[in-house]
Write an enzyme that holds these catalytic residues in place. Structure first.
Site, short mmCIF file in Angstrom:
data_model
loop_
_atom_site.label_atom_id
_atom_site.label_comp_id
_atom_site.label_asym_id
_atom_site.label_seq_id
_atom_site.Cartn_x
_atom_site.Cartn_y
_atom_site.Cartn_z
N GLY A 171 33.06 29.73 45.18
CA GLY A 171 33.36 30.80 46.13
C GLY A 171 34.81 30.74 46.59
O GLY A 171 35.44 31.78 46.78
N GLY A 172 35.32 29.56 46.72
CA GLY A 172 36.72 29.39 47.13
C GLY A 172 37.69 29.34 45.97
O GLY A 172 38.90 29.14 46.17
N GLY A 192 31.10 21.10 48.84
CA GLY A 192 30.16 22.14 49.26
C GLY A 192 29.60 22.88 48.06
O GLY A 192 29.85 22.53 46.91
N LYS A 235 28.98 27.13 42.40
CA LYS A 235 30.17 26.78 43.16
C LYS A 235 31.31 27.70 42.75
O LYS A 235 31.23 28.39 41.75
CB LYS A 235 30.56 25.32 42.90
CG LYS A 235 29.64 24.35 43.60
CD LYS A 235 30.12 22.89 43.52
CE LYS A 235 31.56 22.66 43.87
NZ LYS A 235 31.95 23.19 45.19
N LYS A 286 22.29 28.04 52.05
CA LYS A 286 22.68 27.90 50.63
C LYS A 286 21.51 27.49 49.73
O LYS A 286 21.65 27.44 48.52
CB LYS A 286 23.79 26.84 50.50
CG LYS A 286 24.99 27.01 51.44
CD LYS A 286 25.82 28.19 51.05
CE LYS A 286 27.09 28.34 51.86
NZ LYS A 286 28.08 27.33 51.67
N GLU A 304 37.06 21.31 40.91
CA GLU A 304 35.88 20.69 41.52
C GLU A 304 34.98 20.04 40.46
O GLU A 304 34.44 18.97 40.66
CB GLU A 304 35.08 21.73 42.31
CG GLU A 304 35.81 22.19 43.56
CD GLU A 304 35.15 23.37 44.25
OE1 GLU A 304 35.35 23.51 45.47
OE2 GLU A 304 34.45 24.15 43.60
N THR A 330 32.83 23.59 54.74
CA THR A 330 31.89 22.51 55.08
C THR A 330 32.55 21.15 54.87
O THR A 330 32.56 20.30 55.76
CB THR A 330 30.59 22.63 54.25
OG1 THR A 330 30.16 23.99 54.26
CG2 THR A 330 29.50 21.74 54.82
N THR A 375 36.28 21.33 48.25
CA THR A 375 37.02 22.45 48.86
C THR A 375 36.04 23.32 49.65
O THR A 375 34.91 23.53 49.20
CB THR A 375 37.70 23.27 47.75
OG1 THR A 375 38.69 22.46 47.14
CG2 THR A 375 38.36 24.54 48.31
N GLY A 376 36.50 23.82 50.80
CA GLY A 376 35.67 24.76 51.56
C GLY A 376 35.51 24.36 53.00
O GLY A 376 35.96 23.30 53.44
C1 5RP Z 1 34.98 26.33 46.57
C2 5RP Z 1 33.54 25.97 46.60
C3 5RP Z 1 32.96 25.68 47.94
O1 5RP Z 1 32.48 24.38 47.92
C4 5RP Z 1 31.86 26.65 48.23
O2 5RP Z 1 32.40 27.96 48.15
C5 5RP Z 1 31.25 26.41 49.61
O3 5RP Z 1 32.20 26.69 50.59
P1 5RP Z 1 31.86 26.60 52.13
O4 5RP Z 1 31.61 25.16 52.45
O5 5RP Z 1 33.10 27.14 52.80
O6 5RP Z 1 30.66 27.46 52.41
O7 5RP Z 1 32.85 25.89 45.61
O8 5RP Z 1 35.40 26.65 45.27
#
Ligand code: 5RP
Length: 222
Positions: A95-96, A81, A93, A120, A102, A31, A28-29
């Protein structure tokens, strides 16, 4: 190279690791969204498991078939990501907000590949905060227990997880020992999951940024 361009480059590069017939975990995210788009463009015959409802939508748009995790015995590869990566390939991990799904999908995979832009990569985890998924039954009790483990504070998000649980961010400052903290968080009743992913889960980290693409493994970097 901007961070957005780095995310796109590294996300698309990860799609090259996927071949016909594979079962693939989709993270998810922003990237891994590029990985999903690239997989769709390649028209591969693959079966996917998505780590969030948002990723299910992206997979649909890309024309990728996905099934529930219980419909596969395992995955050949999962690509996701991360918010932070330390030198031992420990991750933050979540952030989303998809951290628990995950972690389940990463654990199903023979190979867990992480895609990040250079920002990162950190010397020590912690600045981002540690996302936690909490059972709605007693979140303040869980938050107190997390503070008992050294968190300076625990901030609830408005967003719920895709499974209807609460999401929060714990601020531990620099995390000196992610292995011990991960085990301690695992042991708190009421914590459904947390965003520390130990390096032992990770096969490789693909990175891109101003100094170009690189791959970090437990054996070294190239
Ligand atoms: C979501 C995550 C994402 O992988 C992480 O936040 C990185 O996100 P992005 O690729 O938008 O920077 O752990 O729960």
């Amino acid at each position: 190279m901007s961070f957005d361009a780095a995310k796109e480059a590294v996300g698309r590069r990860a799609a090259d690791l996927v071949t016909d017939g594979m079962a693939v975990g989709l993270g998810t995210g922003s990237t891994v969204a590029h990985t999903i788009a690239a997989l769709g463009e390649r028209g591969l015959d693959i079966t996917c498991v998505a780590t969030s409802i948002a990723t299910e939508h992206l997979a649909n748009e890309a024309g990728l078939a996905f099934v529930a995790p219980d419909e596969v015995d395992g995955l050949d590869i999962a690509i996701d990501g991360a918010d932070e990566v330390d030198p031992d390939l420990n991750l933050i991990k979540g952030g989303g907000g998809a951290l628990m799904r995950e972690k389940i999908v990463a654990a199903l995979a023979k190979r867990f590949v992480v895609v990040v832009d250079e920002s990162k990569i950190v010397a020590q985890l912690g600045d981002f905060g540690t996302p936690v998924e909490l059972l709605p039954f007693a979140p303040r009790t869980a938050a107190r227990a997390i503070e008992g483990l050294g968190a300076l504070d625990v901030t609830l998000r408005e967003q719920l997880s895709d499974d209807g649980n609460l999401l929060a961010d714990a601020r531990f400052g620099a995390i000196a020992d992610p292995v011990t903290l991960s085990a301690a968080l695992d042991a708190v009743p009421g914590i459904v999951g947390h965003g520390i992913f130990l390096g032992e889960m990770v096969e490789r980290v693909l990175v891109d940024g101003p100094s170009g693409p690189r791959t970090i493994t437990h054996q070294g970097e190239r």
